[in-house]
Design a protein around this motif. Sequence first.
Motif, PDB file in Angstrom:
ATOM      1  N   GLN A 243       0.834  -1.203   0.000  1.00  0.00           N
ATOM      2  CA  GLN A 243       0.000   0.000   0.000  1.00  0.00           C
ATOM      3  C   GLN A 243       0.871   1.256   0.000  1.00  0.00           C
ATOM      4  O   GLN A 243       0.542   2.244  -0.657  1.00  0.00           O
ATOM      5  CB  GLN A 243      -0.928  -0.003   1.214  1.00  0.00           C
TER       6      GLN A 243
ATOM      7  N   GLU B  70       1.995   1.826  -3.529  1.00  0.00           N
ATOM      8  CA  GLU B  70       0.921   2.357  -4.364  1.00  0.00           C
ATOM      9  C   GLU B  70       0.638   3.821  -4.049  1.00  0.00           C
ATOM     10  O   GLU B  70       0.375   4.625  -4.954  1.00  0.00           O
ATOM     11  CB  GLU B  70      -0.330   1.497  -4.182  1.00  0.00           C
TER      12      GLU B  70
ATOM     13  N   HIS C 282      -5.704  -7.536  -2.479  1.00  0.00           N
ATOM     14  CA  HIS C 282      -4.827  -6.683  -3.294  1.00  0.00           C
ATOM     15  C   HIS C 282      -5.565  -6.175  -4.523  1.00  0.00           C
ATOM     16  O   HIS C 282      -5.462  -4.991  -4.877  1.00  0.00           O
ATOM     17  CB  HIS C 282      -3.589  -7.485  -3.683  1.00  0.00           C
ATOM     18  N   LEU C 283      -6.312  -7.043  -5.186  1.00  0.00           N
ATOM     19  CA  LEU C 283      -7.058  -6.624  -6.374  1.00  0.00           C
ATOM     20  C   LEU C 283      -8.168  -5.640  -6.006  1.00  0.00           C
ATOM     21  O   LEU C 283      -8.468  -4.721  -6.774  1.00  0.00           O
ATOM     22  CB  LEU C 283      -7.638  -7.856  -7.072  1.00  0.00           C
TER      23      LEU C 283
ATOM     24  N   ARG D 183      -8.013  -3.455  -3.557  1.00  0.00           N
ATOM     25  CA  ARG D 183      -7.349  -2.173  -3.341  1.00  0.00           C
ATOM     26  C   ARG D 183      -6.886  -1.572  -4.665  1.00  0.00           C
ATOM     27  O   ARG D 183      -6.907  -0.351  -4.837  1.00  0.00           O
ATOM     28  CB  ARG D 183      -6.163  -2.360  -2.403  1.00  0.00           C
ATOM     29  N   THR D 184      -6.472  -2.429  -5.599  1.00  0.00           N
ATOM     30  CA  THR D 184      -6.062  -1.940  -6.914  1.00  0.00           C
ATOM     31  C   THR D 184      -7.233  -1.280  -7.627  1.00  0.00           C
ATOM     32  O   THR D 184      -7.071  -0.245  -8.273  1.00  0.00           O
ATOM     33  CB  THR D 184      -5.508  -3.098  -7.764  1.00  0.00           C
TER      34      THR D 184
ATOM     35  N   GLU E  72      -7.446   2.476  -9.023  1.00  0.00           N
ATOM     36  CA  GLU E  72      -7.826   2.804 -10.397  1.00  0.00           C
ATOM     37  C   GLU E  72      -8.899   3.888 -10.426  1.00  0.00           C
ATOM     38  O   GLU E  72      -8.867   4.777 -11.289  1.00  0.00           O
ATOM     39  CB  GLU E  72      -8.311   1.545 -11.112  1.00  0.00           C
TER      40      GLU E  72
ATOM     41  N   SER F  97      -3.240  -0.339 -15.792  1.00  0.00           N
ATOM     42  CA  SER F  97      -3.246  -1.227 -14.634  1.00  0.00           C
ATOM     43  C   SER F  97      -3.094  -2.682 -15.054  1.00  0.00           C
ATOM     44  O   SER F  97      -2.453  -3.479 -14.359  1.00  0.00           O
ATOM     45  CB  SER F  97      -4.535  -1.052 -13.829  1.00  0.00           C
TER      46      SER F  97
ATOM     47  N   ARG G 228      -0.282  -5.166 -13.642  1.00  0.00           N
ATOM     48  CA  ARG G 228      -0.609  -6.446 -12.994  1.00  0.00           C
ATOM     49  C   ARG G 228       0.119  -7.597 -13.672  1.00  0.00           C
ATOM     50  O   ARG G 228       0.652  -8.489 -13.015  1.00  0.00           O
ATOM     51  CB  ARG G 228      -2.125  -6.690 -13.021  1.00  0.00           C
TER      52      ARG G 228
END
Length: 224
Positions: A82, A85, A146-147, A149-150, A154, A182, A186
């Motif tokens: 995090q 990111e 994780h996805l 939060r991704t 986005e 993204s 990934r």
Amino acid sequence: MHATQDETEPPSAPSAALRPGLRERKKQRTRDALIRSALELFAERGYEGTTVDEIACAADVSQRTFFRYFAGKEDVALAVQQMVETHFFEAVCERPAAESPLTALRTAVMSSWDTIEEAIASVVPLELHLRTYQMIQTTPQLIAAHLRRTAELEDRLTEVIARREGLPPEDPRPRILVAAFSGVMRETGKRWGLLMEQDMEEFRRQTAAYLDQIGPALAENWRS
């Protein structure tokens, strides 16, 4: 069981004007210790084989203190990622308005690498972060989080790009661009995460090479 630290200032603490800064530094040290302890235990025993009690004990704090900083194991496992990111998002926000959206995203990724290794190393050894990244990629609960939060990142990037370009919220181009960007990130991360012998410089090189293919990959005719 180790004796646990409390969160109070000692009686001999400096003047009141200095206390807020000292408290914040102490909190940051405690948070960093919890992250290091958690990631070390995850590397040794696995994510499922580690408990919150064990993390707190390794960091020499109480379980109650752990929950002051993190909602649970998932939260602490993703803490450094995090941070990475957030570092990238701030770099995007700082890019000059004259840059095209894709250039801003690409440049933000590459420039953030200039300082992110130092930021990571201030919390955990870089090698431990790399091992944790692989663990995230191979642990169903963590990759799902994780996805999630991704997807939130986005949304924030889409808003930034739309605002930079003066576009209304219903314009699909910022979201499509961010989705493509993204997707590349990934895919690069997934491939790199499976090869632990690779270092951050190799990850950087691969990421740049993949990002450079966004334009050609979107061309109408791949055979020409």
